[in-house]
Motif scaffolding. Sequence first.
Motif, PDB file in Angstrom:
ATOM      1  N   VAL A 389       0.982  -1.059   0.011  1.00 44.55           N
ATOM      2  CA  VAL A 389       0.060   0.035  -0.073  1.00 44.55           C
ATOM      3  C   VAL A 389       0.884   1.178  -0.124  1.00 44.55           C
ATOM      4  N   GLY A 390       1.995   1.187   0.720  1.00 46.68           N
ATOM      5  CA  GLY A 390       2.966   2.193   0.564  1.00 46.68           C
ATOM      6  C   GLY A 390       3.388   2.655  -0.907  1.00 46.68           C
ATOM      7  N   TRP A 391       3.612   1.560  -1.648  1.00 48.00           N
ATOM      8  CA  TRP A 391       3.904   1.816  -3.035  1.00 48.00           C
ATOM      9  C   TRP A 391       2.913   2.294  -4.134  1.00 48.00           C
ATOM     10  N   ILE A 392       1.568   1.708  -3.717  1.00 49.99           N
ATOM     11  CA  ILE A 392       0.355   2.276  -4.255  1.00 49.99           C
ATOM     12  C   ILE A 392       0.071   3.581  -4.101  1.00 49.99           C
ATOM     13  N   THR A 393       0.459   3.825  -2.780  1.00 45.61           N
ATOM     14  CA  THR A 393       0.247   5.443  -2.229  1.00 45.61           C
ATOM     15  C   THR A 393       1.261   6.297  -2.890  1.00 45.61           C
ATOM     16  N   ASP A 394       2.384   6.006  -3.205  1.00 47.18           N
ATOM     17  CA  ASP A 394       3.588   6.790  -3.490  1.00 47.18           C
ATOM     18  C   ASP A 394       3.195   6.731  -5.173  1.00 47.18           C
ATOM     19  N   THR A 395       2.812   5.724  -5.661  1.00 42.89           N
ATOM     20  CA  THR A 395       2.859   5.536  -7.226  1.00 42.89           C
ATOM     21  C   THR A 395       1.764   6.411  -7.802  1.00 42.89           C
ATOM     22  N   TYR A 396       0.356   5.907  -7.225  1.00 40.32           N
ATOM     23  CA  TYR A 396      -0.815   6.564  -7.690  1.00 40.32           C
ATOM     24  C   TYR A 396      -1.466   7.362  -6.791  1.00 40.32           C
ATOM     25  N   GLY A 397      -1.145   7.705  -5.613  1.00 37.64           N
ATOM     26  CA  GLY A 397      -1.694   8.788  -4.823  1.00 37.64           C
ATOM     27  C   GLY A 397      -2.363   8.114  -3.447  1.00 37.64           C
ATOM     28  N   ALA A 398      -2.460   8.964  -2.367  1.00 43.03           N
ATOM     29  CA  ALA A 398      -3.004   8.422  -1.299  1.00 43.03           C
ATOM     30  C   ALA A 398      -4.559   8.193  -1.523  1.00 43.03           C
ATOM     31  N   ARG A 399      -5.184   9.024  -2.363  1.00 45.08           N
ATOM     32  CA  ARG A 399      -6.812   8.343  -2.612  1.00 45.08           C
ATOM     33  C   ARG A 399      -6.896   6.846  -3.060  1.00 45.08           C
ATOM     34  N   VAL A 400      -6.146   6.687  -4.140  1.00 51.62           N
ATOM     35  CA  VAL A 400      -6.107   5.167  -4.553  1.00 51.62           C
ATOM     36  C   VAL A 400      -5.620   4.143  -3.610  1.00 51.62           C
ATOM     37  N   GLY A 401      -4.638   4.439  -3.041  1.00 47.93           N
ATOM     38  CA  GLY A 401      -4.172   3.603  -1.888  1.00 47.93           C
ATOM     39  C   GLY A 401      -5.435   3.166  -0.847  1.00 47.93           C
ATOM     40  N   LEU A 402      -6.045   4.296  -0.201  1.00 48.00           N
ATOM     41  CA  LEU A 402      -7.135   4.016   0.727  1.00 48.00           C
ATOM     42  C   LEU A 402      -8.152   3.552   0.319  1.00 48.00           C
ATOM     43  N   ALA A 403      -8.847   3.867  -1.017  1.00 47.53           N
ATOM     44  CA  ALA A 403      -9.789   3.080  -1.757  1.00 47.53           C
ATOM     45  C   ALA A 403      -9.676   1.543  -2.017  1.00 47.53           C
ATOM     46  N   ALA A 404      -8.356   1.372  -2.301  1.00 45.61           N
ATOM     47  CA  ALA A 404      -8.017  -0.064  -2.626  1.00 45.61           C
ATOM     48  C   ALA A 404      -7.903  -1.002  -1.321  1.00 45.61           C
ATOM     49  N   GLY A 405      -7.313  -0.351  -0.202  1.00 49.67           N
ATOM     50  CA  GLY A 405      -7.479  -0.932   1.060  1.00 49.67           C
ATOM     51  C   GLY A 405      -8.792  -1.299   1.563  1.00 49.67           C
ATOM     52  N   GLY A 406      -9.957  -0.146   1.337  1.00 56.59           N
ATOM     53  CA  GLY A 406     -11.133  -0.571   1.773  1.00 56.59           C
ATOM     54  C   GLY A 406     -12.194  -1.542   0.961  1.00 56.59           C
ATOM     55  N   ALA A 407     -11.659  -1.636  -0.298  1.00 53.83           N
ATOM     56  CA  ALA A 407     -12.307  -2.392  -1.557  1.00 53.83           C
ATOM     57  C   ALA A 407     -11.805  -3.790  -0.893  1.00 53.83           C
ATOM     58  N   VAL A 408     -10.683  -4.251  -0.583  1.00 52.09           N
ATOM     59  CA  VAL A 408     -10.293  -5.581  -0.049  1.00 52.09           C
ATOM     60  C   VAL A 408     -11.065  -5.822   1.052  1.00 52.09           C
ATOM     61  N   ALA A 409     -11.299  -5.038   2.162  1.00 44.03           N
ATOM     62  CA  ALA A 409     -11.945  -5.353   3.190  1.00 44.03           C
ATOM     63  C   ALA A 409     -13.480  -5.503   3.116  1.00 44.03           C
ATOM     64  N   ALA A 410     -13.994  -4.857   2.036  1.00 47.87           N
ATOM     65  CA  ALA A 410     -15.494  -5.006   2.051  1.00 47.87           C
ATOM     66  C   ALA A 410     -15.515  -6.160   1.206  1.00 47.87           C
ATOM     67  N   LEU A 411     -14.817  -6.548  -0.149  1.00 45.45           N
ATOM     68  CA  LEU A 411     -14.786  -7.743  -0.715  1.00 45.45           C
ATOM     69  C   LEU A 411     -14.718  -9.137   0.181  1.00 45.45           C
ATOM     70  N   ALA A 412     -13.673  -8.932   1.176  1.00 42.26           N
ATOM     71  CA  ALA A 412     -13.291 -10.201   1.876  1.00 42.26           C
ATOM     72  C   ALA A 412     -14.453 -10.414   2.727  1.00 42.26           C
ATOM     73  N   ALA A 413     -14.980  -9.451   3.430  1.00 43.81           N
ATOM     74  CA  ALA A 413     -16.385  -9.665   4.347  1.00 43.81           C
ATOM     75  C   ALA A 413     -17.549 -10.253   3.723  1.00 43.81           C
ATOM     76  N   ALA A 414     -17.862  -9.965   2.558  1.00 44.11           N
ATOM     77  CA  ALA A 414     -18.873 -10.333   1.725  1.00 44.11           C
ATOM     78  C   ALA A 414     -18.791 -11.850   1.318  1.00 44.11           C
TER      79      ALA A 414
END
Length: 454
Positions: A389-414
């Motif tokens: 997530v540090g690489w994603i945040t540095d490369t694509y920005g903090a917004r993309v990094g946080l959204a990706a983390g949230g998407a993984v959590a929601a998908l795993a829960a479902a």
Amino acid sequence: MSSGPGAASVPAPDPHDSPPTSDTRPRKSSMFSSLKVRNYRLFFMGQVVSNIGTWMQRIAQDWLVLSLTGSSAAVGITTALQFLPMLLFGLYGGVLVDRLRKRPTLLVTQSAMALTALALAVAVLTGHVQVWHVYVAAFAVGLATVVDNPARQSFVSELVGPRQLQNAVSLNSANFQSARLVGPAVAGILITGVGTGYAFLFNGLSFIAPLTGLLLMRARELHVVERAPRGKGQLREGVRYVTGRPELIWPIVLVGFVGTFAFNFPVYLSAFADDVFHAGAGAYSMFNTLMAVGSVAGALLAARRGTARLRLLIAAALVFGALEIVAATTPTLWMFALLMVPLGLFGMTVNVTTNTSIQMSTDPAMRGRVMALYMMVFLGGSPVGAPIVGWITDTYGARVGLAAGGAVAALAAAVIGLVLARVGNLRLSVGWHRGHPRVRFVPREHREELAPAA
């Protein structure tokens, strides 16, 4: 008083998620009922002071690394090094905890972490600190945590017994998160005023409080669990014990995904404070403080509940992931900051519900190994997730990094929610109740009983 294997354990919940029926089940009572136990009061008060120091060091450590390197990836590497020992040696730590007496073990591990903080304080205050010093200190703390974490988690049941376990676990979480209200704020003042070194110094000295509490405890009042004898195959035995129980393995898998990708807040929040909103250490400290407000609320609500249901865990993880996605899209600093409160609440609900349900479903003689596996997955996922997530945040920005983390959590829960429903022979029911929509899982037999005869 010895409880021996299984003597004072709470029966594991079945896949239908029904409440326990033993007379040792947790009951709704006073929000602070476990504080009536003297030994637990000493433990709790010592942790209040130490936890404030811990949060001060967390903020100071992240900001120091960011100041020395200017890289979110470097913050991720620091987080990874701190949790890498748990990933590598966590199960062995659990085996040791099941063999050793908990109180002397905690005296050793807490002393080791105090010395590490003091050494880092000296390096910073003398002006000789380099980023590799922080890396080494983070790894050293991680090594102590391998034993300290499962020992502290399983020691709670020895302090209060099975009846108060739900309440005590929730209060521990409230304690830790309440310190998060104070620690980041004080750390922010120290960092901007006199530098990061004094935050490390305070953390090192703060360990005096829990060490004193451990020494003052009355051994005769502990609910002592029979220790596991030294022998071969104990690590494999612990893994088989967990994998054979759906009520243990699937919550651990879920928090593995959540902890690895969605709980990397040192990376996310420092990047939002520095790169997105250009607001500095004060904003980073404020984000952590507001998240702590929600976390304390979540922990206190958990202390009032009588049970820790798996359906609550799934729902909380889904909402938590969705909130991270929403937070990633917020245009202003204040909107982002306000979302930290519900994020903290639902994140803490995931944490406390998982911790409590696992402890209450585990035989006391296996608790050290089971909690080590849980902590290894929850905390040990950071060495994998933080650099990613540090690489994603540095490369694509903090917004993309946080959204990706949230998407993984929601998908795993479902997905895991559907797996647990299938294991428990449940189906999704969508309907109305007293004028409001209601979504829940119900037994499949219930649908068959309501079906009209052919």
